[in-house]
Design an enzyme around this catalytic site. Structure first.
Site, PDB file in Angstrom:
ATOM      1  N   CYS A 168      36.503 -87.263 -41.247  1.00  0.00           N
ATOM      2  CA  CYS A 168      36.623 -85.871 -41.702  1.00  0.00           C
ATOM      3  C   CYS A 168      35.738 -85.614 -42.916  1.00  0.00           C
ATOM      4  O   CYS A 168      35.261 -84.500 -43.119  1.00  0.00           O
ATOM      5  CB  CYS A 168      38.076 -85.534 -42.009  1.00  0.00           C
ATOM      6  SG  CYS A 168      38.864 -86.638 -43.204  1.00  0.00           S
ATOM      7  N   HIS A 471      42.765 -85.919 -46.363  1.00  0.00           N
ATOM      8  CA  HIS A 471      41.997 -85.297 -45.289  1.00  0.00           C
ATOM      9  C   HIS A 471      41.056 -84.249 -45.880  1.00  0.00           C
ATOM     10  O   HIS A 471      41.383 -83.580 -46.863  1.00  0.00           O
ATOM     11  CB  HIS A 471      42.960 -84.641 -44.293  1.00  0.00           C
ATOM     12  CG  HIS A 471      42.296 -84.030 -43.103  1.00  0.00           C
ATOM     13  ND1 HIS A 471      41.527 -84.763 -42.224  1.00  0.00           N
ATOM     14  CD2 HIS A 471      42.284 -82.743 -42.641  1.00  0.00           C
ATOM     15  CE1 HIS A 471      41.071 -83.957 -41.265  1.00  0.00           C
ATOM     16  NE2 HIS A 471      41.511 -82.733 -41.508  1.00  0.00           N
TER      17      HIS A 471
END
Length: 520
Positions: A168, A471
């Site tokens: 990510c 994330h």
């Protein structure tokens, strides 16, 4: 590496194994039901999450070894199983016993058969998804899935990026860069370069740390990725070829652990700049800015030699001014930069949301002011005064001598304590339009009123508590609309949502440069 455990661990055959329903990249862990980083055991075909999610794939392997502790190691028990698994997104194979990625196969080629079977399942799922979306478009409910902009109806056209296993950090940076028009258009217009021929032509490459291949081009794979992101496909693009090149030329980013998005961005820009100068891997790709480039010669900034589109777009110049407090000697130094790393002032570090009432909110201007304010250097940073001929107490101040076309601002959210790297979760208020940088210039009187105004193009956000976890997602504006890029998921959003984000990296585009580009 060549793994010696495949014969005893790879026991499943695609025709007889019971795999879950749906696309392999979205399979859920059989323990925690997470669909992030799924891995399939090549002994029993069970699916578990990777070590950087909840680690159930590794625990599955460890649990299978427990009976061995209660028996003497006989020839039968030497045949340890459940040691080899396959990533359901990138199809890379990993052996827990060797603790490395695997490049060889069984005598019967079972690993490749499983890999091809998973790829077929993925393609079938994509095909079914396309049919489903086509039916939706043919349905009368189409109007509710389209947007009204200036009286005309327009469909969503932003493409997501598949997560290859904690990638990510890479996806957020790629989506941000793809929505900086001048930078993205330059790469999209480059001619394609064919690197592979013969037996490898047209074949899919599965990346491993042990593979040796010097015929890689970061510029070429970056170009292909940007082109794919602008094709308007609703199916997420898999950047595995680019990630393979990243593994080859940036060893720090090998593996599937979480990485720092800012660090990746700096490595990416530096290596793109180097390869565009024609100085990497022996690949002849000396693509310097052409004479008819829309980027004026006066705006170009040279870092490590000839100017490229990287330095022409992101390159600025700082003046570092140091004054000796004993004799008053002044030292000036000019430093090129591609981004500015800003501290969040200490008085704001406990304020985590915009609506907290304990004092004023931290603003981006506070961070910029802290960066450019006069600062007295502490005892560990004593300045070597050439007049006093010894280290003396001194003050330091930064001025911006030249602003870039794209101003990249990195907020320092991660700080080392004695043993840990903690995150500063402070909300920092930032403008979506009209960031005025004139007061930070060395010679503001030489700049017009429109020359110093910047509008926000993209924001990278880190969700979570630590740099090695959490994330990354990105917000970016495209054709007047804001999108939220969360790996393969792309959703429309509004300016209020973007303004509430706890920014980690901000990309501001020079308003005048944007206007000039739109006229061309």
């Amino acid at each position: 590496m060549e793994c010696p455990h495949l014969g005893s661990s790879v026991c499943i055959a695609p025709g007889s194994a019971r795999f879950p329903q749906g696309s392999p990249s979205s399979w859920c862990c059989s323990v925690c039901r997470s669909n992030k980083s799924p891995w399939v055991c090549l002994t029993c075909s069970s699916v578990h999450c990777g070590r950087y999610v909840n680690g159930h794939a590794k625990k599955h392997y460890e649990d299978a070894q427990i009976p061995l502790n209660n028996h003497k190691k006989t020839e039968k028990h030497e045949k340890i199983q459940h040691t080899v698994c396959m990533d359901c997104s990138s199809y890379s194979t990993y052996c827990y016993r060797c603790d490395d990625f695997v490049v060889n196969d069984t005598k019967l080629g079972l690993v490749q058969k499983v890999r091809e079977h998973l790829q077929n399942l993925e393609n079938s799922a994509f095909t079914a998804d396309r049919h489903r979306k086509r039916k939706l478009l043919e349905n009368s409910s189409l109007k509710s899935k389209l947007l009204k902009i200036n009286g005309s109806t327009t469909a969503m056209c932003a493409t997501g990026l598949r997560n290859l296993g904690n990638t990510c950090f890479m996806n957020a940076i790629l989506q941000s860069l793809s929505n900086i028009p001048q930078f993205c258009c330059y790469f999209k217009e480059l001619p394609a370069v064919e690197l592979r021929n013969g037996k490898t032509a047209g074949r899919r490459t599965y990346h491993t740390r042990s593979q040796g291949d010097n015929s890689v081009s970061l510029v070429e794979e970056f170009r292909k990725t940007l082109c794919a992101l602008w094709q308007g496909s609703q199916t997420a693009f898999s950047p595995e070829s680019l990630f393979y090149v990243v593994w080859k030329i940036m060893p720090n980013f090998r593996g599937y652990q979480q990485q720092d998005a800012h660090e990746f961005m700096r490595y990416l820009l530096d290596h793109l700049h180097l390869e565009l100068q024609g100085g990497f891997n022996g690949i002849s790709r000396s693509i310097i800015l052409p004479e008819n480039s829309s980027i004026s010669a006066g705006s170009r900034c040279c870092i490590n030699g000839t100017s490229t589109v990287v330095t022409a777009i992101f390159g600025g110049i700082l003046q570092n001014e140091v004054n000796c407090l004993i004799c008053g000697t002044e030292s000036r130094k000019f430093d090129p930069f591609l981004d500015l790393s800003l501290d969040i002032p200490s008085q704001f570090r406990n304020k985590r949301s915009k609506n907290q009432e304990n004092g004023p909110s931290c603003t981006l201007r506070d961070c910029l002011r802290s960066f450019t304010d006069l600062e007295e250097l502490d005892e560990t940073e004593l300045y070597m005064c050439h007049k006093c001929k010894k280290k003396q107490k001194s003050t330091k101040k930064f001025w911006i001598q030249k602003l870039p076309k794209v101003l990249c601002l990195h907020l320092k959210r991660f700080h080392w304590t004695a043993y840990l790297r903690n995150k500063v979760d402070t909300y920092v208020e930032f403008p979506l339009r009209g960031l005025d940088m004139k007061c930070y210039l060395l010679e503001p009187e030489n700049s017009g009123p429109e020359n110093c105004l910047y509008d926000l193009a993209a924001v990278v956000v880190h969700h979570g508590s630590g740099v090695g976890s959490g994330h990354y997602t990105a917000y970016a504006t495209r054709e007047g609309r804001w999108f939220h890029f969360n790996d393969s998921t792309v959703t429309l959003t509004d300016e209020e949502t973007v303004a509430r984000a706890k920014a980690y990296i901000l990309f501001y585009v020079d308003r005048q440069a944007t206007s000039e580009a739109e006229k061309l």
